[in-house]
Design a protein around this motif. Structure first.
Motif, short mmCIF file in Angstrom:
data_model
loop_
_atom_site.label_atom_id
_atom_site.label_comp_id
_atom_site.label_asym_id
_atom_site.label_seq_id
_atom_site.Cartn_x
_atom_site.Cartn_y
_atom_site.Cartn_z
N PRO A 140 0.65 1.66 -4.38
CA PRO A 140 -0.80 1.75 -4.10
C PRO A 140 -1.67 1.26 -5.26
N LYS A 159 0.83 -1.22 0.00
CA LYS A 159 0.00 0.00 0.00
C LYS A 159 0.86 1.26 0.00
N LYS A 160 2.00 1.18 0.66
CA LYS A 160 2.88 2.35 0.75
C LYS A 160 3.70 2.55 -0.52
#
Length: 458
Positions: free
Chosen positions: A427, A423-424
């Motif tokens: 994304p 996600k970091k």
């Protein structure tokens, strides 16, 4: 209506989001309350009257308790609390436990009690406990009474956690009922949580449920010890992914609407002991019984005998809360006895051999789920000249080994760091994966006919 239905996914919830986000701040509670009542009435509209009656009685009682305390009329405030408790307990006892009483009494004395053939109101165990915690906390002066009827009605009937929890205390959501912030971050994280919960339910729980039901349906000639244990494992995975998946969806929906509900599961199959298991499983229920029953009874402050009594009372009632049947009572007492043994007999063994006891804990949990499911325990231990394994066992080993491995892996937190990293750093990849999961769930729902929620009527 359940979250994993097409009516919810493609009609009800999208309409809620559109009207909720399009509305003014002061209309959001009204919109959410209306849709919560529609959600509840979808399957059994007649019981909406019972819910509204419960909301009104507890709302008025909270105001009376607060007014009497402010006037230093503590006896009147206590009387108000008792009346509210009697109403709430009567409602749940009559609708949930009266049929159980009738079946047992009439089995001994035929036709002694009238049988009203009542169906159980959906979610009555959850919203009744929420109402009870509210009036008790107002009496304890931990929270002020809610003076806005719509706000209180929303607290009791809020559809994300209405029918299967988590059990939300008024103090946890009072501020957000009055004023909450909607953000893109919360909506995104809520959407992610909902998709993960839906995947647990549709892709895992339903699959394990089919395996368990097929094994339970085998005749004695096809039963074997290992087959029975495959069934037990399947049910353990089914109930975990079913209930934790529902809690994930409820928490996710709440977050999309600006609410932050408490966590209800914390990787319970990693438990080091039975005590640890119940600090990880259905956390909102365990904490409710501790706060509102175990501690008021005296907890562990009045000696070992009183503590043992309190544990047995709490766990018999915990069993009854889950269902009006003897297997639930035995299931609750089973855990009560195990917790007593851990505190007073096994404590030194647990400290000396923690790894051995962790394995034993999983074994005891598996047995408990067979009690919960009211399944035949004899095959697990080879009673009745049952084979250790047979051709049927090999069939289930070959056909189920992959999904069992996936289930075991999904019960562990190994993927969490990787998910956060993706996600970091990527994304777009995270969104793609979640979208793929959602589409896979939809395709599975189209092809599946098996889609129950185990906790739907608790």
């Amino acid at each position: 209506m359940v979250f994993s239905s097409f009516s919810f996914l493609f009609f009800f919830f999208p309409l809620v989001l559109i009207l909720y986000y399009a509305g003014f701040r002061y209309t959001k509670n009204v919109i959410l309350l209306i849709f919560s009542l529609i959600f509840y009435a979808w399957g059994e509209p007649v019981y909406i009257i019972l819910m509204l009656l419960s909301i009104t009685i507890n709302y008025i009682t909270g105001l009376l308790i607060e007014r009497n305390i402010a006037s230093n009329r503590m006896l009147s405030a206590r009387s108000n609390l008792i009346l509210a408790a009697v109403w709430n307990l009567f409602a749940i006892a009559f609708f949930k436990y009266y049929p159980f009483l009738v079946s047992n009494v009439n089995g001994i004395f035929p036709d002694l009690l009238p049988d009203y053939n009542l169906s159980l109101p959906i979610g009555i165990s959850f919203y009744t406990f929420q109402a009870l915690s509210y009036v008790i906390d107002v009496y304890r002066q931990k929270v002020p009474a809610q003076h806005n009827y719509i706000s209180f009605a929303l607290y009791i009937s809020m559809f994300p956690q209405l029918i299967a929890g988590p059990i939300v205390r008024y103090s946890d959501v009072a501020r957000e009922i009055k004023n909450r912030t909607l953000s893109l971050h919360d909506f995104a994280s809520g959407s992610e949580r909902f998709i993960i919960g839906l995947s647990k339910k549709v892709l895992l729980a339903n699959t394990f449920g089919i395996i368990f039901e097929n094994i339970q349906g085998l005749d004695s000639s096809h039963q074997a010890i290992i087959t029975a244990w495959i069934g037990a494992l399947s049910y353990a995975f089914q109930i975990y992914f079913d209930f934790s998946g529902y809690s994930d969806m409820a928490i996710g929906i709440g977050r999309m609407l600006g609410f932050h509900f408490i966590e209800n599961f914390n990787y319970p199959y990693l438990a080091k002991s039975i005590t640890d298991f119940w600090q990880r499983w259905h956390i909102s229920l365990s904490s409710w019984f501790k706060e509102y029953l175990y501690i008021p009874l005296g907890g562990n402050r009045k000696g070992a005998l009183i503590q043992i009594r309190n544990i047995l009372i709490v766990w018999m009632l915990t069993g009854l809360w889950h269902g009006a049947n003897w297997n639930f009572i035995f299931w609750g007492l089973y855990y009560g006895i195990l917790l007593i043994l851990e505190k007073f007999v096994f404590a030194s063994f647990i400290k000396r051999f923690p790894k051995i006891y962790r394995i034993l804990t999983l074994f005891l949990i598996l047995i408990s789920w067979m009690l919960f499911a009211n399944a035949d325990l004899s095959a697990l231990f080879g009673f009745g000249k049952i084979a250790f394994l047979n051709q049927t066992t090999w069939y289930y080993l070959k056909s189920s080994i992959l999904i069992l491995a996936i289930g075991a892996f999904a019960c562990l937190p190994f993927l969490n760091p990787y998910g956060k990293h993706i996600k970091k750093k990527a994304p777009f990849l995270a969104v793609t994966l979640l979208t793929g999961l959602l589409l896979l769930c939809i395709v599975s729902l189209i092809s599946q006919s098996y889609n129950p929620f185990l906790y739907f009527r608790f």
